[in-house]
Scaffold this motif. Structure first.
Motif, PDB file in Angstrom:
ATOM      1  N   GLY A  86     -12.884  21.144  23.689  1.00  0.00           N
ATOM      2  CA  GLY A  86     -12.184  21.426  22.428  1.00  0.00           C
ATOM      3  C   GLY A  86     -10.927  20.583  22.284  1.00  0.00           C
ATOM      4  N   HIS A  87     -10.659  20.133  21.094  1.00  0.00           N
ATOM      5  CA  HIS A  87      -9.478  19.290  20.837  1.00  0.00           C
ATOM      6  C   HIS A  87      -9.086  19.358  19.371  1.00  0.00           C
ATOM      7  CE1 HIS A  87     -12.955  16.703  19.939  1.00  0.00           C
ATOM      8  NE2 HIS A  87     -12.188  16.239  18.960  1.00  0.00           N
ATOM      9  N   ILE A  88      -7.876  18.851  19.112  1.00  0.00           N
ATOM     10  CA  ILE A  88      -7.446  18.581  17.736  1.00  0.00           C
ATOM     11  C   ILE A  88      -7.236  17.068  17.732  1.00  0.00           C
ATOM     12  CG2 ILE A  88      -4.962  18.942  18.223  1.00  0.00           C
ATOM     13  CD1 ILE A  88      -4.804  20.357  15.424  1.00  0.00           C
ATOM     14  N   HIS A  89      -7.365  16.438  16.592  1.00  0.00           N
ATOM     15  CA  HIS A  89      -7.189  14.980  16.589  1.00  0.00           C
ATOM     16  C   HIS A  89      -5.708  14.633  16.735  1.00  0.00           C
ATOM     17  CE1 HIS A  89     -11.329  14.500  14.514  1.00  0.00           C
ATOM     18  NE2 HIS A  89     -11.428  14.663  15.817  1.00  0.00           N
ATOM     19  N   GLN A  90      -5.478  13.537  17.480  1.00  0.00           N
ATOM     20  CA  GLN A  90      -4.108  13.058  17.688  1.00  0.00           C
ATOM     21  C   GLN A  90      -3.454  12.771  16.329  1.00  0.00           C
ATOM     22  OE1 GLN A  90      -4.405  11.547  21.317  1.00  0.00           O
ATOM     23  NE2 GLN A  90      -2.506  12.715  21.413  1.00  0.00           N
ATOM     24  N   GLY A  95     -10.018  13.708   9.500  1.00  0.00           N
ATOM     25  CA  GLY A  95     -11.034  14.766   9.551  1.00  0.00           C
ATOM     26  C   GLY A  95     -12.283  14.276  10.269  1.00  0.00           C
ATOM     27  N   GLU A  96     -13.338  15.096  10.195  1.00  0.00           N
ATOM     28  CA  GLU A  96     -14.571  14.753  10.907  1.00  0.00           C
ATOM     29  C   GLU A  96     -15.728  15.523  10.283  1.00  0.00           C
ATOM     30  OE1 GLU A  96     -14.147  15.352  15.101  1.00  0.00           O
ATOM     31  OE2 GLU A  96     -16.201  14.739  15.522  1.00  0.00           O
ATOM     32  N   PHE A  97     -16.904  14.905  10.240  1.00  0.00           N
ATOM     33  CA  PHE A  97     -18.117  15.621   9.849  1.00  0.00           C
ATOM     34  C   PHE A  97     -18.907  15.956  11.096  1.00  0.00           C
ATOM     35  CE2 PHE A  97     -17.838  13.922   5.437  1.00  0.00           C
ATOM     36  CZ  PHE A  97     -18.032  15.117   4.779  1.00  0.00           C
ATOM     37  N   TYR A  98     -19.438  17.186  11.155  1.00  0.00           N
ATOM     38  CA  TYR A  98     -20.392  17.592  12.191  1.00  0.00           C
ATOM     39  C   TYR A  98     -21.687  17.931  11.464  1.00  0.00           C
ATOM     40  CZ  TYR A  98     -17.422  18.337  16.381  1.00  0.00           C
ATOM     41  OH  TYR A  98     -16.634  18.187  17.496  1.00  0.00           O
ATOM     42  N   PHE A  99     -22.811  17.658  12.098  1.00  0.00           N
ATOM     43  CA  PHE A  99     -24.084  18.081  11.506  1.00  0.00           C
ATOM     44  C   PHE A  99     -25.050  18.518  12.611  1.00  0.00           C
ATOM     45  CE2 PHE A  99     -25.551  13.714  12.274  1.00  0.00           C
ATOM     46  CZ  PHE A  99     -24.386  12.978  12.056  1.00  0.00           C
ATOM     47  N   ALA A 134      -8.240  22.431  15.166  1.00  0.00           N
ATOM     48  CA  ALA A 134      -8.842  22.213  16.489  1.00  0.00           C
ATOM     49  C   ALA A 134     -10.311  22.612  16.381  1.00  0.00           C
ATOM     50  CB  ALA A 134      -8.133  23.068  17.533  1.00  0.00           C
ATOM     51  N   HIS A 135     -11.178  21.930  17.142  1.00  0.00           N
ATOM     52  CA  HIS A 135     -12.609  22.225  17.044  1.00  0.00           C
ATOM     53  C   HIS A 135     -13.274  22.250  18.412  1.00  0.00           C
ATOM     54  CE1 HIS A 135     -11.564  18.087  15.912  1.00  0.00           C
ATOM     55  NE2 HIS A 135     -12.681  17.651  16.462  1.00  0.00           N
ATOM     56  N   ARG A 136     -14.211  23.172  18.534  1.00  0.00           N
ATOM     57  CA  ARG A 136     -14.959  23.373  19.792  1.00  0.00           C
ATOM     58  C   ARG A 136     -16.388  23.785  19.432  1.00  0.00           C
ATOM     59  NH1 ARG A 136     -12.440  27.362  24.076  1.00  0.00           N
ATOM     60  NH2 ARG A 136     -11.814  25.399  25.055  1.00  0.00           N
TER      61      ARG A 136
HETATM   62 NI    NI Z   1     -13.131  15.667  17.005  1.00  0.00          NI
END
Ligand code: NI
Ligand code: 6PG
Length: 181
Positions: A86-90, A95-99, A134-136
């Motif tokens: 898990g992290h948050i971007h520096q 942003g980010e896309f997940y699929f 933050a995303h995990r």
């Molecule tokens: Ni990320």
């Protein structure tokens, strides 16, 4: 006119330009202390997840994009489902896309005040991660979870922030059910 593709890309198997592009492999021993009850009896060498990644050569150039595939094995540690570090971007403007590509899981999200929530991941699900979150990932299924991602190459990964501000949610398998605590 038919144009032959210049290269072979297979995002389902982490192949770019004909080659698998594995960047990292996390074993249980690498992430053991993040679990609530580190499972001392289990094999510390077991593979928990792998990340395939294709990054722009010039990562700091504005506008470059990176692509990734996370492959998470259906493992539990004392009843707690397999999760990514898990992290948050520096750079929190990135942003980010997940699929979702295969399997079933959860995307845990947390804002800087510590409020957390989850989105269900399944094949074809699409998730937008605001750079301020933050995303995990959590594999909650009995199969391998495969999640694709695309993010700006200059985003960077801030793992320390999540270590200092742990996710307030843990996900367990209890009597065959998925339980978030
Ligand atoms: Ni990320
Ligand atoms: C990224 C993505 C993604 C992530 C993996 C592994 O920004 O690169 O969010 O590729 O890195 O899912 O998760 P951890 O980096 O938190 O271990």
């Amino acid at each position: 006119m038919i144009i032959e593709p210049k290269a072979v890309h297979d995002f389902y198997n982490g192949v770019m330009e004909g080659k698998p592009v594995m960047k990292s492999r996390k074993l249980l021993k690498d992430i053991l202390t993040a679990y609530e009850n580190p499972d001392k009896g289990e094999d510390p060498e077991r593979v928990m997840y792998e990340v395939y990644c294709y990054e722009a050569e010039d990562k700091i150039q504005q506008g470059s994009l990176s692509w990734g595939l996370t492959v998470m094995y259906p493992e539990c540690v004392n009843g707690e489902f397999n999760f990514t570090r898990g992290h948050i971007h520096q750079d929190t403007s990135c942003g980010e896309f997940y699929f979702g590509l295969a399997g079933e899981g959860l995307l845990l999200l947390m804002d800087i005040e510590g409020n957390a929530w989850a989105e269900k991941i399944s094949p074809n699900s699409l998730h937008y991660v605001n750079g301020k979150l933050a995303h995990r990932l959590v594999n909650t299924g009995d199969q391998v979870l495969k999640v694709g991602a695309c993010w700006p190459s200059n985003a960077g990964h801030n793992y320390e922030w999540v270590e200092k501000h742990p996710f307030p949610v843990r996900v367990y398998k209890k009597n065959g059910e998925i339980v978030c605590i």
